[in-house]
Design a protein around this motif. Structure first.
Motif, mmCIF file in Angstrom:
data_model
loop_
_atom_site.group_PDB
_atom_site.id
_atom_site.type_symbol
_atom_site.label_atom_id
_atom_site.label_comp_id
_atom_site.label_asym_id
_atom_site.label_seq_id
_atom_site.Cartn_x
_atom_site.Cartn_y
_atom_site.Cartn_z
ATOM 1 N N VAL A 1 0.785 -1.354 -0.017
ATOM 2 C CA VAL A 1 0.061 -0.001 -0.032
ATOM 3 C C VAL A 1 0.995 1.474 -0.074
ATOM 4 N N PHE A 2 0.807 2.312 -1.067
ATOM 5 C CA PHE A 2 1.383 3.373 -0.954
ATOM 6 C C PHE A 2 0.187 4.471 -0.458
ATOM 7 N N PHE A 3 0.815 5.322 0.451
ATOM 8 C CA PHE A 3 -0.232 6.149 1.098
ATOM 9 C C PHE A 3 0.488 7.539 1.480
ATOM 10 N N ASN A 4 -0.352 8.544 1.762
ATOM 11 C CA ASN A 4 0.106 9.789 2.257
ATOM 12 C C ASN A 4 -0.349 9.855 3.913
ATOM 13 N N LEU A 5 0.666 10.395 4.678
ATOM 14 C CA LEU A 5 0.095 10.548 6.173
ATOM 15 C C LEU A 5 -0.569 12.054 6.147
ATOM 16 N N ARG A 6 -1.696 12.145 6.837
ATOM 17 C CA ARG A 6 -2.457 13.364 6.702
ATOM 18 C C ARG A 6 -2.708 13.563 8.283
ATOM 19 N N GLY A 7 -2.741 14.865 8.543
ATOM 20 C CA GLY A 7 -3.287 15.128 10.034
ATOM 21 C C GLY A 7 -3.890 16.713 10.046
ATOM 22 N N ARG A 8 -4.690 16.445 11.169
ATOM 23 C CA ARG A 8 -5.361 17.685 11.190
ATOM 24 C C ARG A 8 -6.122 17.855 12.788
ATOM 25 N N PRO A 9 -6.210 19.007 12.949
ATOM 26 C CA PRO A 9 -6.717 19.430 14.499
ATOM 27 C C PRO A 9 -8.432 19.428 14.357
ATOM 28 N N TRP A 10 -8.801 19.058 15.752
ATOM 29 C CA TRP A 10 -10.442 19.372 15.597
ATOM 30 C C TRP A 10 -10.775 19.783 17.236
ATOM 31 N N THR A 11 -11.388 21.137 17.301
ATOM 32 C CA THR A 11 -11.630 21.662 18.430
ATOM 33 C C THR A 11 -13.118 21.214 18.815
ATOM 34 N N ASP A 12 -13.308 20.790 20.013
ATOM 35 C CA ASP A 12 -14.801 20.404 20.561
ATOM 36 C C ASP A 12 -15.601 21.549 21.215
ATOM 37 N N LYS A 13 -16.803 21.341 21.498
ATOM 38 C CA LYS A 13 -17.550 22.649 22.036
ATOM 39 C C LYS A 13 -16.863 23.038 23.349
ATOM 40 N N THR A 14 -16.063 22.549 23.988
ATOM 41 C CA THR A 14 -15.295 23.055 25.252
ATOM 42 C C THR A 14 -14.187 23.732 25.047
ATOM 43 N N GLY A 15 -13.799 23.620 23.855
ATOM 44 C CA GLY A 15 -12.663 24.347 23.505
ATOM 45 C C GLY A 15 -11.381 23.275 23.395
ATOM 46 N N LYS A 16 -11.577 21.993 23.754
ATOM 47 C CA LYS A 16 -10.397 21.136 23.899
ATOM 48 C C LYS A 16 -10.153 20.542 22.302
ATOM 49 N N THR A 17 -8.763 20.726 22.071
ATOM 50 C CA THR A 17 -8.142 20.584 20.823
ATOM 51 C C THR A 17 -7.823 18.965 20.617
#
Length: 122
Positions: free
Chosen positions: A62-78
């Motif tokens: 398998v050939f793949f790219n590694l991707r990452g992203r932040p997500w912030t919930d309703k309480t402000g925790k990322t």
């Protein structure tokens, strides 16, 4: 990036929205066969069709790219999320038979006949 392993599961294509679809692939990665890892990959959009010909038990690369992203919930925790996104997948020919031995003519005896001297210097 690339990884070799065995297909554990091929997910169904999910139509996330009218214009976006994805499909999961779970690979059993056994760098240490005693403790195999199960790694989830995603095939997005037109790449989802790449998984059509694979089934559980197939050996693949398998050939793949590694991707990452932040997500912030309703309480402000990322929180941070990673995705392994497939861009190519190849079947590995497991247990392929050894190449057949080519047929050659029997070797000819080119040595001198008994009693003849060899006049070559080597």
């Amino acid at each position: 990036m690339e990884i070799k392993g065995k297909v554990h599961e091929v997910g169904a294509t999910q139509q996330v929205s009218e214009t976006f679809k994805k499909r999961d692939l779970i690979i059993e990665y056994a760098e240490n066969p005693t403790y195999p890892e199960y790694i989830r990959f995603e095939a997005l959009q037109d790449k989802a069709g790449l998984l059509d010909s694979f089934k559980a038990g197939d050996e693949v690369e398998v050939f793949f790219n590694l991707r990452g992203r932040p997500w912030t919930d309703k309480t402000g925790k990322t929180s941070y999320f990673n995705s392994l996104v497939i861009w190519r997948i190849n079947a590995i020919a497991g247990g392929a038979p050894a190449a057949a031995t080519p047929a050659y003519a029997a070797p000819a005896d080119v040595s001198n006949t008994p009693g003849e001297d060899d006049d070559l210097p080597f």
